[in-house]
Every structure is written in structure tokens, then in C-alpha cells.
Motif scaffolding. Structure first.
Motif, PDB file in Angstrom:
ATOM      1  N   CYS A   1      48.568 -19.073  81.812  1.00  0.00           N
ATOM      2  CA  CYS A   1      48.149 -18.238  80.685  1.00  0.00           C
ATOM      3  C   CYS A   1      49.315 -17.467  80.090  1.00  0.00           C
ATOM      4  N   TYR A   2      50.241 -17.042  80.932  1.00  0.00           N
ATOM      5  CA  TYR A   2      51.405 -16.294  80.450  1.00  0.00           C
ATOM      6  C   TYR A   2      52.382 -17.199  79.698  1.00  0.00           C
ATOM      7  N   LEU A   3      52.615 -18.393  80.211  1.00  0.00           N
ATOM      8  CA  LEU A   3      53.626 -19.273  79.630  1.00  0.00           C
ATOM      9  C   LEU A   3      53.131 -20.017  78.398  1.00  0.00           C
ATOM     10  N   TRP A   4      51.844 -20.386  78.387  1.00  0.00           N
ATOM     11  CA  TRP A   4      51.400 -21.308  77.345  1.00  0.00           C
ATOM     12  C   TRP A   4      50.206 -20.843  76.500  1.00  0.00           C
ATOM     13  N   MET A   5      49.523 -19.793  76.898  1.00  0.00           N
ATOM     14  CA  MET A   5      48.390 -19.324  76.111  1.00  0.00           C
ATOM     15  C   MET A   5      48.828 -18.199  75.172  1.00  0.00           C
ATOM     16  N   PRO A   6      48.133 -18.032  74.027  1.00  0.00           N
ATOM     17  CA  PRO A   6      48.574 -17.041  73.030  1.00  0.00           C
ATOM     18  C   PRO A   6      48.441 -15.600  73.490  1.00  0.00           C
ATOM     19  N   ALA A   7      49.396 -14.808  73.050  1.00  0.00           N
ATOM     20  CA  ALA A   7      49.383 -13.374  73.336  1.00  0.00           C
ATOM     21  C   ALA A   7      48.554 -12.653  72.276  1.00  0.00           C
ATOM     22  N   PRO A   8      48.123 -11.418  72.571  1.00  0.00           N
ATOM     23  CA  PRO A   8      47.420 -10.641  71.549  1.00  0.00           C
ATOM     24  C   PRO A   8      48.397 -10.212  70.450  1.00  0.00           C
ATOM     25  N   PRO A   9      47.886  -9.893  69.259  1.00  0.00           N
ATOM     26  CA  PRO A   9      46.476  -9.828  68.858  1.00  0.00           C
ATOM     27  C   PRO A   9      45.929 -11.199  68.488  1.00  0.00           C
ATOM     28  N   ALA A  10      44.612 -11.251  68.241  1.00  0.00           N
ATOM     29  CA  ALA A  10      43.970 -12.502  67.860  1.00  0.00           C
ATOM     30  C   ALA A  10      44.469 -12.961  66.495  1.00  0.00           C
ATOM     31  N   ASP A  11      44.507 -14.261  66.315  1.00  0.00           N
ATOM     32  CA  ASP A  11      44.899 -14.868  65.045  1.00  0.00           C
ATOM     33  C   ASP A  11      43.764 -14.666  64.035  1.00  0.00           C
ATOM     34  N   PRO A  12      44.000 -13.972  62.924  1.00  0.00           N
ATOM     35  CA  PRO A  12      42.919 -13.770  61.946  1.00  0.00           C
ATOM     36  C   PRO A  12      42.383 -15.068  61.361  1.00  0.00           C
ATOM     37  N   MET A  13      43.192 -16.133  61.420  1.00  0.00           N
ATOM     38  CA  MET A  13      42.727 -17.430  60.934  1.00  0.00           C
ATOM     39  C   MET A  13      41.841 -18.144  61.948  1.00  0.00           C
ATOM     40  N   ASP A  14      41.931 -17.716  63.205  1.00  0.00           N
ATOM     41  CA  ASP A  14      41.122 -18.324  64.272  1.00  0.00           C
ATOM     42  C   ASP A  14      40.751 -17.222  65.270  1.00  0.00           C
ATOM     43  N   PRO A  15      39.904 -16.274  64.854  1.00  0.00           N
ATOM     44  CA  PRO A  15      39.650 -15.090  65.683  1.00  0.00           C
ATOM     45  C   PRO A  15      38.941 -15.382  66.994  1.00  0.00           C
ATOM     46  N   ASN A  16      38.305 -16.539  67.119  1.00  0.00           N
ATOM     47  CA  ASN A  16      37.603 -16.871  68.360  1.00  0.00           C
ATOM     48  C   ASN A  16      38.517 -17.479  69.417  1.00  0.00           C
ATOM     49  N   LEU A  17      39.736 -17.827  69.035  1.00  0.00           N
ATOM     50  CA  LEU A  17      40.661 -18.419  70.000  1.00  0.00           C
ATOM     51  C   LEU A  17      41.031 -17.379  71.052  1.00  0.00           C
ATOM     52  N   PRO A  18      40.824 -17.667  72.339  1.00  0.00           N
ATOM     53  CA  PRO A  18      41.135 -16.677  73.376  1.00  0.00           C
ATOM     54  C   PRO A  18      42.614 -16.305  73.401  1.00  0.00           C
ATOM     55  N   VAL A  19      42.879 -15.016  73.492  1.00  0.00           N
ATOM     56  CA  VAL A  19      44.248 -14.505  73.648  1.00  0.00           C
ATOM     57  C   VAL A  19      44.270 -13.578  74.851  1.00  0.00           C
ATOM     58  N   ASN A  20      45.469 -13.384  75.403  1.00  0.00           N
ATOM     59  CA  ASN A  20      45.627 -12.477  76.544  1.00  0.00           C
ATOM     60  C   ASN A  20      44.646 -12.838  77.673  1.00  0.00           C
ATOM     61  N   ILE A  21      44.541 -14.113  77.946  1.00  0.00           N
ATOM     62  CA  ILE A  21      43.590 -14.596  78.944  1.00  0.00           C
ATOM     63  C   ILE A  21      43.953 -14.034  80.312  1.00  0.00           C
ATOM     64  N   ASN A  22      42.976 -13.477  80.982  1.00  0.00           N
ATOM     65  CA  ASN A  22      43.137 -12.852  82.304  1.00  0.00           C
ATOM     66  C   ASN A  22      44.125 -11.688  82.291  1.00  0.00           C
ATOM     67  N   TYR A  23      44.256 -11.052  81.123  1.00  0.00           N
ATOM     68  CA  TYR A  23      45.035  -9.815  80.967  1.00  0.00           C
ATOM     69  C   TYR A  23      46.511  -9.982  81.337  1.00  0.00           C
ATOM     70  N   VAL A  24      47.074 -11.147  81.033  1.00  0.00           N
ATOM     71  CA  VAL A  24      48.474 -11.367  81.409  1.00  0.00           C
ATOM     72  C   VAL A  24      49.456 -10.583  80.541  1.00  0.00           C
ATOM     73  N   TYR A  25      48.955  -9.977  79.453  1.00  0.00           N
ATOM     74  CA  TYR A  25      49.828  -9.159  78.608  1.00  0.00           C
ATOM     75  C   TYR A  25      49.452  -7.679  78.630  1.00  0.00           C
ATOM     76  N   GLY A  26      48.359  -7.335  79.271  1.00  0.00           N
ATOM     77  CA  GLY A  26      47.930  -5.941  79.333  1.00  0.00           C
ATOM     78  C   GLY A  26      46.421  -5.865  79.387  1.00  0.00           C
ATOM     79  N   PHE A  27      45.915  -4.737  79.880  1.00  0.00           N
ATOM     80  CA  PHE A  27      44.470  -4.573  79.997  1.00  0.00           C
ATOM     81  C   PHE A  27      43.811  -4.276  78.654  1.00  0.00           C
ATOM     82  N   ASP A  28      44.539  -3.624  77.771  1.00  0.00           N
ATOM     83  CA  ASP A  28      43.990  -3.277  76.460  1.00  0.00           C
ATOM     84  C   ASP A  28      44.994  -3.710  75.408  1.00  0.00           C
ATOM     85  N   GLY A  29      44.942  -4.988  75.067  1.00  0.00           N
ATOM     86  CA  GLY A  29      45.946  -5.518  74.155  1.00  0.00           C
ATOM     87  C   GLY A  29      47.263  -5.737  74.878  1.00  0.00           C
TER      88      GLY A  29
END
Length: 210
Positions: free
Chosen positions: A144-172
């Protein structure tokens, strides 16, 4: 398997399977396959496998791995219900912009820990689950840290999961330390704060499972 000797009733297996048959395609269509990298979703699949095989290891992995976070979810949801939110973990459940069906499916966070307690009482706890979950969780966190997107969510695809399992922080995206240091903290939280306490409790109070 002889149904008379089954540890888990067939009705429970069928009900849980029916739930998964609804949740999986809905989540895939709405959030994409990366949504299933969340620990809670991994625990759902482990529970499904464990219920049908009646093996303690997958059920024990789910129990030791997500029990503490899910109990926090239950507490926060209850506090939100009475108007006193605690940590914001379940604020999305009270967001009217979030469709009711989506929120209804997400209620599994509330009943899953109690299902796992019941299942563990029936099949027992396999102590190997602690290391098995930690290894699984660490792989997921690194992915999740290496290959999944970091926050914030993409406004063009707001449902795409970001910060999966809090790898970038608990609140953003946290800013108190470097990203690599934060990842180290999250990795250490698994054995020290999530798995360790539950492993001790289950070894002490749960029946032994194979």
C-alpha cells in the motif's frame, strides 16, 4: 464433511456467503479491486475460508488481526449514535451524502468482531495465527505504501481508495515525521498494539484450535 459433526452451522455459512456475494461485486464495481487490500476486507475473506473449512488458522488470523480495530469502530459508532463522536472513525457512517446501501454494507465492521468471537469459541484459536497475520499485514502495508495512492482523494475518481491501511497517516497525510518513519511506526503497531494483546488474550481464554 458430516453436517452433524460440523462445528459451524450450515445456516451461518450460507448467510455469510450470501453477504460476501453481495459485498464483493458491489465493492469491486464502486471502489475497485484495491479496496480489498484493507485489513478488514482481508479478514472477511479469511473468515469465509475458515467458516467453510472449519480450520482455526484463517479464523484466528482474522480474529487476532482486526479485533482491536473493529472494537474501536464499534465504540466510535455507538458514541456517534448518541451524539458524542470520539475519534471520527465512523463519521462516514453518518454522512448523508454517502448512499444508505453503502453504509449498510459497512455495518459489517460492527458485527464481524462478534461473529469472530463466536467462531473462535467453536473452532478454537491457533497461536500460529499471530505471526501469520503480522507477516500478511506487513506485506499489505508495504504494498500500500509503495504502489497505492496517497491522500487526498482524486477529485476525478473520488471512490478510489487512498491511504489504504493508514500508511500515510491516521487522518490524511501526517506531517509529524518522514513518510518512511511513519511506515515504520505502522509496521510496529501490528505486533505491539494490535496483534500482541489479542494473541495473549486468546491464548489465555480461547480453546486451542488446529
Amino acid at each position: 464433511m458430516d453436517t452433524e459433526a460440523a462445528k459451524i452451522p450450515l445456516t451461518a455459512k450460507l448467510l455469510f456467503t450470501a453477504f460476501m456475494a453481495v459485498l464483493v461485486p458491489f465493492y469491486w464495481a464502486n471502489y475497485g479491486p484495491t479496496n480489498f487490500l484493507y485489513f478488514c476486507d482481508v479478514a472477511l475473506f479469511l473468515t469465509l475460508i475458515g467458516m467453510w473449512t472449519e480450520k482455526a488458522l484463517p479464523i484466528s488470523m482474522a480474529t487476532v488481526g482486526i479485533m482491536i480495530p473493529q472494537i474501536l469502530w464499534v465504540i466510535d459508532y455507538g458514541s456517534n449514535l448518541v451524539g458524542y463522536p470520539l475519534i471520527g472513525l465512523t463519521d462516514y457512517m453518518f454522512d448523508e451524502a454517502n448512499p444508505l446501501f453503502n453504509r449498510s454494507l459497512s455495518l459489517f465492521h460492527g458485527w464481524l468482531p462478534f461473529l469472530l468471537i463466536w467462531l473462535t469459541a467453536r473452532v478454537g484459536y491457533n497461536p500460529r495465527a499471530a505471526l501469520a497475520w503480522i507477516a500478511t499485514a506487513w506485506v499489505l502495508l508495504i504494498v500500500c505504501y509503495l504502489w497505492m495512492p496517497a491522500p487526498p482523494a482524486d477529485p476525478m475518481d473520488p471512490n478510489l481508495p487512498v491511504n489504504i491501511n493508514y500508511v500515510y497517516g491516521f487522518d490524511g497525510r501526517q506531517e509529524q515525521m518522514s513518510e518512511s518513519a511513519w511506515l515504520g511506526v505502522v509496521l510496529l503497531l501490528q505486533p505491539l498494539a494490535v496483534v500482541g494483546p489479542m494473541h495473549w488474550m486468546l491464548k489465555r481464554f480461547a480453546p486451542k484450535g488446529e
